[in-house]
Design a protein around this motif. Structure first.
Motif, PDB file in Angstrom:
ATOM      1  N   ARG A 126       0.491  -4.598  -3.440  1.00 18.73           N
ATOM      2  CA  ARG A 126       0.325  -5.476  -2.286  1.00 18.73           C
ATOM      3  C   ARG A 126       1.030  -6.798  -2.551  1.00 18.73           C
ATOM      4  O   ARG A 126       1.161  -7.225  -3.693  1.00 18.73           O
TER       5      ARG A 126
ATOM      6  N   LEU B  50      -2.505   0.615  -5.739  1.00 14.89           N
ATOM      7  CA  LEU B  50      -1.477   0.411  -4.729  1.00 14.89           C
ATOM      8  C   LEU B  50      -0.912  -1.005  -4.828  1.00 14.89           C
ATOM      9  O   LEU B  50      -1.629  -1.942  -5.182  1.00 14.89           O
TER      10      LEU B  50
ATOM     11  N   ASP C 104       0.823  -1.215   0.000  1.00 14.33           N
ATOM     12  CA  ASP C 104       0.000   0.000   0.000  1.00 14.33           C
ATOM     13  C   ASP C 104       0.853   1.259   0.000  1.00 14.33           C
ATOM     14  O   ASP C 104       0.472   2.287   0.570  1.00 14.33           O
ATOM     15  N   HIS C 105       2.034   1.175  -0.656  1.00 16.08           N
ATOM     16  CA  HIS C 105       2.888   2.352  -0.753  1.00 16.08           C
ATOM     17  C   HIS C 105       2.154   3.448  -1.522  1.00 16.08           C
ATOM     18  O   HIS C 105       1.678   3.244  -2.627  1.00 16.08           O
ATOM     19  N   GLY C 106       2.068   4.627  -0.944  1.00 12.55           N
ATOM     20  CA  GLY C 106       1.328   5.731  -1.527  1.00 12.55           C
ATOM     21  C   GLY C 106       0.031   6.020  -0.812  1.00 12.55           C
ATOM     22  O   GLY C 106      -0.644   7.008  -1.122  1.00 12.55           O
ATOM     23  N   ALA C 107      -0.328   5.171   0.163  1.00 10.71           N
ATOM     24  CA  ALA C 107      -1.577   5.387   0.895  1.00 10.71           C
ATOM     25  C   ALA C 107      -1.533   6.669   1.725  1.00 10.71           C
ATOM     26  O   ALA C 107      -2.573   7.280   1.980  1.00 10.71           O
TER      27      ALA C 107
ATOM     28  N   ASP D 271      -1.348  -5.488  -8.037  1.00 18.30           N
ATOM     29  CA  ASP D 271      -1.922  -4.155  -7.856  1.00 18.30           C
ATOM     30  C   ASP D 271      -3.300  -4.258  -7.216  1.00 18.30           C
ATOM     31  O   ASP D 271      -4.093  -5.146  -7.536  1.00 18.30           O
TER      32      ASP D 271
ATOM     33  N   HIS E 298      -6.790   5.124  -6.694  1.00 16.04           N
ATOM     34  CA  HIS E 298      -5.352   4.885  -6.716  1.00 16.04           C
ATOM     35  C   HIS E 298      -5.085   3.389  -6.830  1.00 16.04           C
ATOM     36  O   HIS E 298      -5.832   2.576  -6.282  1.00 16.04           O
TER      37      HIS E 298
END
Length: 391
Positions: free
Chosen positions: A208, A206, A113-116, A221, A204
């Motif tokens: 996982r 993200l 979840d990079h960008g959450a 994704d 978005h």
């Protein structure tokens, strides 16, 4: 972490600690490490965020590696007399671990979840100090953790009746100041006493980590969508709202009992459509026409039943004292449409009301040897649309 190959390494280390050559200090440190691990595993099962990456296990992984090297060095020392051979054998234990890290780098390096965090900033920018209600608990949890007094996250355990009370409270609040409802599902267009206007949407993709076991692991994704709905209380001299409800597990505009939501309706093109099984008394919130006006009701559904009957007749009862609407739904994907007319001088709720769905031939799958369903099913409903029309 406890599945292969890590479970084998941990089990082998525990067995090795029983060797007479292993010191009591190493055994005590190993016991403390496992006690610490139990705390982290408990947190994994209880906290709403879960353990998002393997890096969050470093507080137990690093102590375990240090203690393990000490235990295995004591065991090797009992077998190998030469000091340099002892050091070489101990260092050789790190080679399999290094090979696993190079062979499966995502397992150790990926930030799920990079960008959450950017999504959180965008939500705060859009909502500000506005009273914001999240109908999907995981979306609202970060704001609860940040101490946002104007952000309320509804629990996934809340019943439809309790959600109805929340909606009534939200309408009362919206009469004095703006209220935003953030949903993970489609916008039905209305709720009890209110019109829902889409004012913003976040979408978005993200990353996982997915793995049936600890290894191998792959990156997939995950699409995160949030729809921001402005609540507008309905009042006099306003055009009637339109209901366009997709049964996608969202609770807006639903009341009463509903069946399972994990069975898809097959479309003519073969695609799988999300759907709910209706039951006797399933209810939707729809627009109420003025006296002398009518409302068009459209169902996209399938009877999806076995046995002698290959169809279902759905009965839609309006929120006024009048004859119901009967719609015939075939076993396959069906779009059934009809009109409910409100006579003159018949009392009814203002603006919105409850339309009750029942079936003429309730379906009990257990009679066909199918378990796990309610005994009073109607149709597998994907979509229901209601629109007020002039006479």
């Amino acid at each position: 972490m406890l599945t292969s190959p890590y479970g084998l390494v941990a089990a082998a280390t525990v067995l090795a600690s029983l060797h007479p050559a292993v010191g009591s200090r190493s055994r005590a440190l190993l016991a403390m490490t496992f006690a610490l691990a139990s705390v982290f595993l408990f947190l994994k099962g209880t906290e709403p965020f879960g353990l998002w990456s393997q890096r969050r296990l470093l507080p137990i992984t690093i102590p375990f590696l240090v203690v393990s090297l000490g235990i295995w060095r004591d065991v090797i020392s009992a077998w190998v007399a030469t000091p340099w051979k002892q050091n070489l054998a101990s260092a050789g234990l790190l080679i399999p671990a290094a090979l696993m890290m190079f062979h499966h780098p995502h397992f150790y390096l990926l930030r799920s979840d990079h960008g959450a965090d950017g999504i959180i900033r965008e939500v705060l920018h859009v909502t500000g100090d506005t009273l914001t209600i999240f109908d999907y608990h995981q979306y609202g949890s970060p704001f609860a953790a940040l101490g946002q007094s104007s952000a309320l996250a509804l629990s996934y355990r809340i019943s439809l009746e309790d959600r109805a009370e929340v909606m009534s409270w939200a309408v009362s609040q919206a009469r004095d100041h703006p209220v935003i409802w953030i949903t993970a599902y489609d916008n039905p267009g209305l709720e009890d006493g209110m019109r829902l206007e889409k004012v913003h949407q976040i979408r978005h993709v993200l990353p996982r980590l997915h793995a049936k076991r600890a290894l191998p692991a792959e990156v997939r994704d995950h699409t995160l969508e949030m729809t921001f709905l402005q609540i507008h209380p309905l009042g006099p001299h306003q055009p009637p709202a339109t209901l366009d409800k997709v049964l996608d597990r969202g609770s807006l505009a639903l009341r009463g009992p509903w069946g399972r939501a994990d069975i898809a309706l097959t479309a003519p093109d073969g695609s799988r459509l999300r759907a709910y099984w209706t039951r006797q008394g399933s209810t939707v919130i729809g627009p109420v026409p003025e006296p002398g006006q009518s409302v068009i009701v459209e169902l996209t559904a399938g009877a999806s039943r076995r046995g002698d009957l290959d169809y279902q007749v759905m009965i839609v009862s309006p929120p006024w004292n009048g004859p119901p609407l009967e719609l015939r739904v075939a076993n396959h994907h069906t779009v059934a449409r009809g009109i409910l007319h409100r006579p003159e001088y018949v009392d009814a709720p203002s603006h919105t009301g409850e339309y009750v769905l029942t079936s003429q031939h309730p379906y009990d799958p257990a009679q066909e040897g199918i378990r796990g369903f309610d005994p009073d099913l109607g149709v597998l409903l994907h979509r229901i649309r209601m629109e007020v029309v002039q006479p």
